[in-house]
Design an enzyme around this catalytic site. Structure first.
Site, PDB file in Angstrom:
ATOM      1  N   CYS A  41     -17.953  61.249   6.640  1.00 41.63           N
ATOM      2  CA  CYS A  41     -17.267  60.677   5.476  1.00 41.63           C
ATOM      3  C   CYS A  41     -17.177  59.173   5.645  1.00 41.63           C
ATOM      4  O   CYS A  41     -16.585  58.679   6.616  1.00 41.63           O
ATOM      5  CB  CYS A  41     -15.872  61.286   5.326  1.00 41.63           C
ATOM      6  SG  CYS A  41     -14.924  60.590   3.962  1.00 41.63           S
ATOM      7  N   SER A 344      30.096  64.866  14.953  1.00 45.15           N
ATOM      8  CA  SER A 344      31.093  64.132  15.734  1.00 45.15           C
ATOM      9  C   SER A 344      32.370  63.953  14.923  1.00 45.15           C
ATOM     10  O   SER A 344      32.329  63.624  13.738  1.00 45.15           O
ATOM     11  CB  SER A 344      30.546  62.757  16.147  1.00 45.15           C
ATOM     12  OG  SER A 344      30.177  62.005  15.012  1.00 45.15           O
ATOM     13  N   GLU A 351      40.332  62.683   9.656  1.00 41.82           N
ATOM     14  CA  GLU A 351      39.100  63.352   9.234  1.00 41.82           C
ATOM     15  C   GLU A 351      39.454  64.827   9.024  1.00 41.82           C
ATOM     16  O   GLU A 351      39.428  65.618   9.970  1.00 41.82           O
ATOM     17  CB  GLU A 351      38.010  63.196  10.287  1.00 41.82           C
ATOM     18  CG  GLU A 351      37.644  61.744  10.541  1.00 41.82           C
ATOM     19  CD  GLU A 351      36.766  61.565  11.776  1.00 41.82           C
ATOM     20  OE1 GLU A 351      35.896  60.686  11.741  1.00 41.82           O
ATOM     21  OE2 GLU A 351      36.960  62.297  12.763  1.00 41.82           O
ATOM     22  N   ASP A 380      36.141  64.494  20.081  1.00 43.93           N
ATOM     23  CA  ASP A 380      36.487  63.448  21.042  1.00 43.93           C
ATOM     24  C   ASP A 380      37.990  63.207  21.105  1.00 43.93           C
ATOM     25  O   ASP A 380      38.450  62.401  21.909  1.00 43.93           O
ATOM     26  CB  ASP A 380      35.769  62.144  20.682  1.00 43.93           C
ATOM     27  CG  ASP A 380      35.296  61.384  21.914  1.00 43.93           C
ATOM     28  OD1 ASP A 380      34.980  62.040  22.923  1.00 43.93           O
ATOM     29  OD2 ASP A 380      35.259  60.150  21.866  1.00 43.93           O
ATOM     30  N   LYS A 521      33.602  55.385  23.374  1.00 47.11           N
ATOM     31  CA  LYS A 521      33.833  55.854  22.000  1.00 47.11           C
ATOM     32  C   LYS A 521      32.744  56.797  21.512  1.00 47.11           C
ATOM     33  O   LYS A 521      32.367  57.735  22.213  1.00 47.11           O
ATOM     34  CB  LYS A 521      34.003  54.643  21.085  1.00 47.11           C
ATOM     35  CG  LYS A 521      35.201  53.784  21.476  1.00 47.11           C
ATOM     36  CD  LYS A 521      35.367  52.556  20.615  1.00 47.11           C
ATOM     37  CE  LYS A 521      36.573  51.725  21.077  1.00 47.11           C
ATOM     38  NZ  LYS A 521      36.723  50.487  20.310  1.00 47.11           N
ATOM     39  N   ASP A 771      24.638  52.385  16.505  1.00 48.55           N
ATOM     40  CA  ASP A 771      23.437  52.814  15.801  1.00 48.55           C
ATOM     41  C   ASP A 771      22.370  51.723  15.784  1.00 48.55           C
ATOM     42  O   ASP A 771      21.189  51.999  16.016  1.00 48.55           O
ATOM     43  CB  ASP A 771      23.795  53.254  14.371  1.00 48.55           C
ATOM     44  CG  ASP A 771      24.741  52.282  13.688  1.00 48.55           C
ATOM     45  OD1 ASP A 771      25.016  51.210  14.272  1.00 48.55           O
ATOM     46  OD2 ASP A 771      25.213  52.576  12.578  1.00 48.55           O
TER      47      ASP A 771
END
Length: 1070
Positions: A41, A344, A351, A380, A521, A771
């Protein structure tokens, strides 16, 4: 076979095919008589050998398997239907004459590059000699002359057989003798020679039936059992199953080309703008002029860092049907890779457990093989409330999971599914659906009551702490001092759903915490989950989500696997990032919670370079990439000096260089090889590690590799052994009890001491925004990431919708960026000479320096008020030339935004809200983050961020108008007040001084109104709910009242402008 498929990635030119192997049969690509590799090809150069090419043209779909371009006829190939006449290749007299080549093969005089090879690379005589083939079908050839047939009508029916045959051939009967070739007259019917008869048709139908039953697909390189050999080598692979699992969709040139032109024009206008501004200072307001110049230069530089990474935006499309076709064969176990999912959570009071429970339920009900999913919940905060809520969730999941999979509902988080304001009967045909849905809704409401009862009970902590059902104290009563805890709720002890089917694993994890130890953390919690999951399930891929981000698209994992498990492009992908989408946000999104501009414009631009940055949630990782290994490098084809010219060519400019340069480069290459040697030779120490598990390793030489890995991964032989398994899986040498004991060991608070955890492995420490650092380190190792945007959002979460919580969230992000900026991992000076691309570095630099913009932004927002109060301005009297430059700059800014909205699919409301909150966050949260970051890094003053509260269900948008005082509101409030006062003073002064003063006022007034309009959402949030009167009316009422009151004081109609006039009244007062 998967190893063969991975070698074709990145073929961009014919020259790169040297040393390639056929992607259909596995043989080496032969060379032509000219010494060039055979290319089937010319469009994509997909590696296919000559026999497979001719078979595909003769029996297949006559198209390239990769790009679907129809194969063009190559010189010497038989003609098939659809071929066009080509003067270059058409040689009707000799195009079917293979006699000469056949004789060369038999006599051994054929060129070596044309001789076929078996799978072992050795050519056998039976493969070279067609007469040695024992077949039921007589060979039809013109190898023998026949007096009844003229020589010009000789034709070869069977092409020469070279190499490993994968084309369908009838079974060989050893009892039959080899039938001699016989001539055939092309004018006669084939039935005369035995073809086309009933027996022939039956045999062909039987062969086709077997072919359809046993169609094989390419196996993933990570599958167990070797996987390179197909079940039946004589059968072709599925045409659809061997196609790429995804593709890039570039932005149309009609949209992206004008966008790039506008960017270049804007850069040119910026140059003219600064040339004018610097050459024309304001002498009577030199301080204001200099301040404005410095601020504008910084804004321009930050715009460049933000703009260039958006130069190559792309979109992507996945093919879920091809993924199933490749890895999910009917009647066989699924070959999809396993996935460990991390959830988490920290504080159940901020939360809510009900939100976490919905996230877990959506994970357990995901559309993926049950035995391939394991959900790990990291608590945690060591809260007994979270533990009890998960226990209730596991019981409810036994009913919820089969309901979701039976009726294929979306989304699979019950809170959001039952809250949908849509026709839930759409596309539902089962008569029992309505009855079962009502029963399930009733079950969920009872489940909510039980969860709410747990929350109410947890509001008041007993003096002696919590106790479990057996009367023992809860180990996590002291949040800062407690042992590690692991509880398997589902996936063991034979727990099944109400229909008797297995359920995915659900595991509760709370790592050990002791005083005097740094726990890092969220990043530390995620690293603990990596180690625990490696001991228990050790899936090759990981998905991490926040507790409030539920799976909105049940096929989200399959979407990610279309990239990760692609045998051609998947090996260099470290993670697949999904955009964040949110529920519970008001229609106007006044605080830009959706962040659409970033997720729909910036991330698409990064995907065209080296991939999007990691945003903390909704991301599927490759476990090996988190272990700090370098990305696999494509091996340089042998016998070449570079990637563009053969070895004999000495004119390539990239091959030139002095000997000194080569010597310097050699030392650098050696360093790189040493750095990546662990990734390439990691398997060498596997036997030693396994021996260490069994306790029989006593030789000093065998201990050396183990010591080396212990310094990197920690002192856990079981974890080290699992880390060396690239394709996952738990070592079979350990029992369940020993694995659980080892899992408790790897979450101990001292396990990471003197290791590379948080430095080179796992989530990287050193910032509250782990992150950005984690994704940055992976890109520095040469990996690339992928941005996946399915039509139905993969994940949805809740966002803080009141002003105070939103600013605190932005404060935490900005503080993390400041910490990275002041660390050794700053992208300005870290990671050079590695796999990070320049434009990708630009994006990372922009992501860590943007808090610095707060200082020039505050100064620039203060200038309008100062100018209005003092009567001076930052720009001298504007000439015609200057007005053209200013107008051009404003037009280019607007055009850039409009074109970005066009190719990014972003609405003007979202774009404008993003611009407004850029100013609000810049003058408040970013400024305080800069101060806190400097105090923390330079002064050692630690600042703790508060967990952003998630939306509760006290009413729709009930939290939107909630006002919470915080010091972050001081700066934007101050700027708003002084600019409003400046507008009032400036307008009143212009009215009192006449129309001549309106001209100079216009520029100052426009400047101040620009600040007020951008801060308007802050003012609206500051004032809170107005039940009867809209906020805009209140604002304008105050503004106009202030203007007219000042005018009244300034004008005072009862007093003469020339002073008081005294007149004699004419009365005699005496």
């Amino acid at each position: 076979m998967a190893a063969l498929c991975s070698a074709v990635v990145g073929v961009t030119s014919v020259k790169e095919l040297t040393g390639q192997i056929c992607q259909i049969c596995g043989d080496e690509i032969e060379f032509t008589v000219d010494g060039e590799p055979f290319v089937a090809c010319n469009e994509c150069a997909f590696p296919v050998c000559r026999p497979c090419y001719e078979y595909e043209r003769r029996e297949g779909n006559q198209a390239c398997p990769q790009c679907k371009t129809r194969y063009k006829r190559i010189k010497g190939s038989p003609r098939v239907d659809g071929d066009e006449d080509e003067d270059e290749f058409d040689d009707l007299e000799h195009e079917f004459d293979y006699n000469e080549y056949e004789s060369q093969l038999i006599t051994g005089t054929a060129p070596p590059s044309r001789i076929g090879r078996t799978a072992s690379g050795i050519t056998t005589q039976s493969e070279l000699d067609p007469s040695a083939l024992n077949t039921e079908i007589p060979l039809l050839t013109y190898g023998q002359e026949d007096d009844t047939i003229s020589a010009d009508k000789h034709a070869l029916i069977i092409p020469p057989f070279r190499g490993k045959r994968i084309h369908p051939m009838p079974s060989t009967d050893s009892s039959m003798t080899s039938l001699p070739p016989r001539p055939m007259d092309p004018k006669k019917d084939l039935a005369v020679y035995g073809y086309g008869t009933v027996a022939w048709k039956e045999r062909m139908e039987e062969w086709k039936r077997k072919q359809n039953e046993k169609l094989q697909v390419v196996k993933h390189q990570g599958d167990k059992g070797g996987g390179d050999e197909l079940d039946d080598a004589d059968l072709p692979k599925m045409d659809e199953g061997r196609q790429p699992l995804s593709r890039k969709l570039p932005i149309p040139s009609s949209k992206i080309s004008p966008y790039r032109i506008i960017i270049l024009l804007r850069m040119a206008i910026l140059g003219l703008f600064f040339h004018y501004r610097i050459r024309h200072p304001v002498n009577d307001a030199y301080g204001l002029w200099l301040t404005s110049i410095i601020c504008e230069i910084w804004f321009a530089v930050s715009w460049l860092f933000d703009q260039f990474p958006k130069w190559f935006p792309i979109q992507r499309e996945t093919y879920l049907d091809r993924l199933s076709l490749r890895y999910e064969k009917e009647g066989k176990p699924s070959e999809l890779a396993s996935v460990d999912i991390f959830v988490s959570t920290v504080d159940p009071l901020k939360e809510p457990p009900l939100i976490t429970a919905n996230t877990v339920l959506s994970i357990l009900a995901v559309d993926y093989p049950i035995d391939k999913v394991a959900c790990y919940v990291s608590d945690d905060g060591a809260a007994m409330l979270t533990f009890e809520a998960l226990s209730e969730t596991s019981e409810f999941a036994r009913k919820w999971v089969p309901f979701c999979k039976k009726f294929k509902i979306e989304p699979r988080a019950p809170e959001w599914y039952f809250a949908q304001k849509v026709d839930y009967l759409r596309d539902k045909v089962e008569p029992t659906f309505v009855r079962e849905r009502r029963a399930m809704k009733r079950e969920y409401e009872e489940f909510k009551i039980r969860i709410n009862a747990l929350v109410a009970m947890a509001q008041k902590v007993p003096e002696d702490g919590w106790t479990m059902q057996d009367g023992t104290p809860w180990p996590g009563n002291n949040v800062r001092d407690h042992p590690g805890m692991i509880q398997v709720f589902l996936g063991s002890n034979g727990v099944r759903d109400v229909e008797g089917n297995e359920l995915p694993r659900l595991i509760y994890v709370s790592r050990e915490k002791r005083p005097g130890h740094e726990h890092h953390k969220k990043a530390g919690a995620m690293n603990s989950l990596i180690r625990v999951s490696a001991i228990i399930s050790n899936s090759p891929y990981l998905l991490n989500v926040d507790c409030d981000h539920y799976i909105n698209n049940s096929k989200a994992l399959r979407e990610a696997m279309c990239f990760m498990m692609d045998p051609q492009a998947g090996k260099k992908i470290c993670y697949v990032q999904f955009p964040q989408r949110f529920d519970g946000i008001d229609r106007h999104d006044r605080y830009s919670n959706r962040n659409v501009v970033f997720f729909d414009i910036n991330m698409k631009g990064l995907d065209g370079i080296q991939g999007p940055i990691y945003v903390g949630t909704g991301c599927v990782f490759r476990r090996q990439a988190l272990y700090g290994y370098d990305a696999p490098k494509k091996a340089k084809p042998p016998g070449k000096t570079c990637n563009c010219w053969p070895k004999l060519c000495f004119c390539c400019s990239c091959c030139f260089g002095s000997k000194k340069k080569n010597k310097k480069g050699k030392s650098k290459d050696n360093k790189k090889k040493t750095k990546g040697s662990q990734a390439l030779t990691q398997i060498h120490a596997l036997e030693n590690i396994e021996e260490g598990i069994e306790g029989i390793d006593s030789e000093k030489s065998a201990l050396m590799p183990q010591v080396k890995f212990e310094k990197k991964f920690g002192q856990s032989p079981v974890f080290i052994a699992s880390a060396l398994l690239e394709n996952g899986g738990v070592p079979s040498v350990a029992t369940s009890a020993s694995l659980l004991k080892e899992a408790i060991h790897v979450i101990s608070c001292g396990y990471e001491d003197k290791t590379e955890w948080g430095k080179e492995i796992g989530w990287i420490y050193g910032s509250v925004t782990e992150d950005i650092l984690t994704g940055f380190k992976m890109h520095c190792h040469g990996w690339r990431s992928v941005y996946c945007m399915p039509k139905r959002p993969a994940f949805k979460g809740s966002a803080p919708i009141n002003l105070s919580d939103r600013l605190h969230q932005v404060l935490r992000w900005a503080l993390g960026s400041v910490e990275i900026f002041l660390s050794r991992h700053c992208p300005i000076w870290y990671g050079y000479g590695c796999g990070l691309k320049p434009l990708e570095r630009f994006s990372y630099i922009n992501s860590v320096v943007y808090p610095l913009t707060s200082i020039p932004l505050i100064a620039y927002c203060t200038l309008p008020a100062v100018c209005l109060l003092t009567g001076k301005f930052i720009v001298p009297e504007i000439s015609n030339y200057a007005s053209i430059i200013f107008m051009g700059l404003f037009i280019s800014i607007a055009a850039t935004g409009l074109l970005e909205m066009q190719w990014g699919g972003v609405g003007i409301d979202d774009w404008w809200r993003n611009e407004q909150f850029w100013v609000i966050g810049g003058v408040s949260a970013h400024f305080f983050a800069l101060i806190q970051g400097l105090l923390k890094v330079l002064g050692g003053v630690n600042t703790n961020f508060t967990v952003t509260s998630k939306a509760a269900d006290d009413g729709e948008f009930s939290d939107l108008y909630l006002f919470k005082w915080t010091s972050l509101l001081v700066m934007p409030m101050t700027l708003m007040i002084i600019n409003i006062i400046g507008v009032v003073v400036g307008v009143s002064d212009a009215i009192s001084n006449g129309y001549e003063s309106w001209g100079p006022l216009f520029g100052r007034l426009f400047f101040a109104l620009w600040v007020i309009v951008h801060l308007y959402p802050f003012l609206k949030g500051f004032m809170g709910r107005q039940d009867r009167l809209p906020t805009i009316i209140v604002v304008w009422s105050i503004l106009l009242a202030s203007i007219f009151s000042l005018l009244w004081v300034r004008i005072n109609p009862f007093l003469s402008r020339d002073g008081i006039v005294l007149e004699v009244c004419g009365l005699d007062c005496n």
